[in-house]
Design an enzyme around this catalytic site. Sequence first.
Site, PDB file in Angstrom:
ATOM      1  N   CYS A 215      -0.523  57.685  35.604  1.00  0.00           N
ATOM      2  CA  CYS A 215      -0.069  56.976  33.777  1.00  0.00           C
ATOM      3  C   CYS A 215      -1.131  55.488  33.918  1.00  0.00           C
ATOM      4  O   CYS A 215      -0.386  54.982  35.118  1.00  0.00           O
ATOM      5  CB  CYS A 215       0.690  57.014  34.376  1.00  0.00           C
ATOM      6  SG  CYS A 215       1.285  56.358  32.500  1.00  0.00           S
TER       7      CYS A 215
ATOM      8  N   HIS B 136      11.475  55.703  45.820  1.00  0.00           N
ATOM      9  CA  HIS B 136      10.788  56.394  44.227  1.00  0.00           C
ATOM     10  C   HIS B 136       9.088  56.388  44.518  1.00  0.00           C
ATOM     11  O   HIS B 136       8.949  55.375  44.842  1.00  0.00           O
ATOM     12  CB  HIS B 136      11.080  56.415  42.812  1.00  0.00           C
ATOM     13  CG  HIS B 136      11.071  56.897  42.347  1.00  0.00           C
ATOM     14  ND1 HIS B 136       9.731  57.055  41.619  1.00  0.00           N
ATOM     15  CD2 HIS B 136      10.881  58.193  41.682  1.00  0.00           C
ATOM     16  CE1 HIS B 136       9.348  57.661  40.255  1.00  0.00           C
ATOM     17  NE2 HIS B 136      10.204  58.207  40.199  1.00  0.00           N
TER      18      HIS B 136
ATOM     19  N   GLU C  50       6.457  56.423  42.025  1.00  0.00           N
ATOM     20  CA  GLU C  50       6.112  54.843  42.231  1.00  0.00           C
ATOM     21  C   GLU C  50       6.594  54.382  41.893  1.00  0.00           C
ATOM     22  O   GLU C  50       5.330  52.715  42.117  1.00  0.00           O
ATOM     23  CB  GLU C  50       6.193  55.023  40.439  1.00  0.00           C
ATOM     24  CG  GLU C  50       5.759  54.396  39.368  1.00  0.00           C
ATOM     25  CD  GLU C  50       6.345  54.409  38.018  1.00  0.00           C
ATOM     26  OE1 GLU C  50       6.929  52.679  37.209  1.00  0.00           O
ATOM     27  OE2 GLU C  50       6.792  55.428  37.667  1.00  0.00           O
TER      28      GLU C  50
ATOM     29  N   THR D 184       8.609  51.863  35.757  1.00  0.00           N
ATOM     30  CA  THR D 184       8.474  52.862  34.393  1.00  0.00           C
ATOM     31  C   THR D 184       9.480  53.456  33.965  1.00  0.00           C
ATOM     32  O   THR D 184       9.696  53.490  32.718  1.00  0.00           O
ATOM     33  CB  THR D 184       7.105  52.488  34.041  1.00  0.00           C
ATOM     34  OG1 THR D 184       7.158  54.475  34.483  1.00  0.00           O
ATOM     35  CG2 THR D 184       6.148  52.047  34.632  1.00  0.00           C
TER      36      THR D 184
ATOM     37  N   CYS E 105       7.645  51.097  29.875  1.00  0.00           N
ATOM     38  CA  CYS E 105       6.910  52.335  28.819  1.00  0.00           C
ATOM     39  C   CYS E 105       7.029  52.564  28.232  1.00  0.00           C
ATOM     40  O   CYS E 105       8.318  52.706  27.413  1.00  0.00           O
ATOM     41  CB  CYS E 105       6.943  53.185  30.135  1.00  0.00           C
ATOM     42  SG  CYS E 105       6.241  54.974  29.766  1.00  0.00           S
TER      43      CYS E 105
ATOM     44  N   SER F 224       9.054  64.375  31.348  1.00  0.00           N
ATOM     45  CA  SER F 224       7.935  64.963  32.620  1.00  0.00           C
ATOM     46  C   SER F 224       8.527  66.867  31.400  1.00  0.00           C
ATOM     47  O   SER F 224       7.601  68.164  32.688  1.00  0.00           O
ATOM     48  CB  SER F 224       7.645  64.967  33.929  1.00  0.00           C
ATOM     49  OG  SER F 224       8.116  64.053  34.452  1.00  0.00           O
TER      50      SER F 224
END
EC number: 1.17.7.4
Length: 466
Positions: A213, A241, A243, A312, A350, A441
């Site tokens: 992303c 996590h 990310e 994010t 985000c 998602s």
Amino acid sequence: MAVALQFSRLCVRPDTFVRENHLSGSGSLRRRKALSVRCSSGDENAPSPSVVMDSDFDAKVFRKNLTRSDNYNRKGFGHKEETLKLMNREYTSDILETLKTNGYTYSWGDVTVKLAKAYGFCWGVERAVQIAYEARKQFPEERLWITNEIIHNPTVNKRLEDMDVKIIPVEDSKKQFDVVEKDDVVILPAFGAGVDEMYVLNDKKVQIVDTTCPWVTKVWNTVEKHKKGEYTSVIHGKYNHEETIATASFAGKYIIVKNMKEANYVCDYILGGQYDGSSSTKEEFMEKFKYAISKGFDPDNDLVKVGIANQTTMLKGETEEIGRLLETTMMRKYGVENVSGHFISFNTICDATQERQDAIYELVEEKIDLMLVVGGWNSSNTSHLQEISEARGIPSYWIDSEKRIGPGNKIAYKLHYGELVEKENFLPKGPITIGVTSGASTPDKVVEDALVKVFDIKREELLQLA
């Protein structure tokens, strides 16, 4: 899909690399012997292994060169229109379209549904899934791998599995990149991948399809700015996590804080116990954050200059609050006139996360009997939607699919911190109004399937009363 595939990192001994100037500048490295590729289990207490590379290795230069190489693609393959038509057939919902065209409120029998005004697939997720679908069409005969789940949704991940897109296998907590061969295609998921994994894949000369992303790469750019200015990145996120692991791989010095409580502890330590008294010794600090700090981190030296960044999907308000706390802490310690030399901030929140959180804050002000939150159980952004609803005292049920409803008026759901709960008779008798939202998602079709289950339960109730 094995949970162990999440939170993956590479552990590379320093002697496994030697200099090679043509890859990423003077600090580039090339592999000399086999890599040890480790994956954490996802256990909160498990370490998050990190790559050990030469101090001159420039992750920013490496990534820039990678994106310009012939074996790298992040824009798709020219099949966007037909791919979106296919996704539209698989993932959209007539029920949710009806809700949107009727002011986000509609009644079916005894059930009135109020839909959050921002919900479901965000642009970054839709883009990631679209590019993954395009990759399968572009490379119909090649083996396709993905370094992790494309997004945190079981329905979409199962669909890619059915398309013969395989997740890199794990054995003995080690991600087996040895299965990837030169002619294979490897997809990087929406969360991104650490620079260490990118390096290994580039070294193998495979075709890399990057669905990361753009909001995530914006955070990477931010921590790279911190690194350039010799600021320590304070990353608001969960250290295990995917990310956050990827973001940390692009940072210099970093510490990851999960919430305000941990941020308070860090700021109290900076102020020598003069903030709220929550911190203690350096040894205790290092023990508390042992899985959430960069190699060689020293809180006495590395918290003099700090910058804020975030995963994010975290709560927008909490990220902002942590940023304000860090800024005021530096003002107290070094003076208002000197704060710019000790604290730096860029907006990395985000838009999609913010919009979904704002929408549920609005929805919980409505008169509703319960909230249905739909999204993957390993989805961080969905957990925060559940958290907001729980905090308002509304009966809230976080499910990952319609299979969690039934048999009968029964539901299996998760609380925002992950506890699995079962409840009988979760739908009240008589007419009800339910709020509905879904994580970034989550396909609309998954929400529709859950609502159909609710409608069926209430319809059966009416038949029994007839």
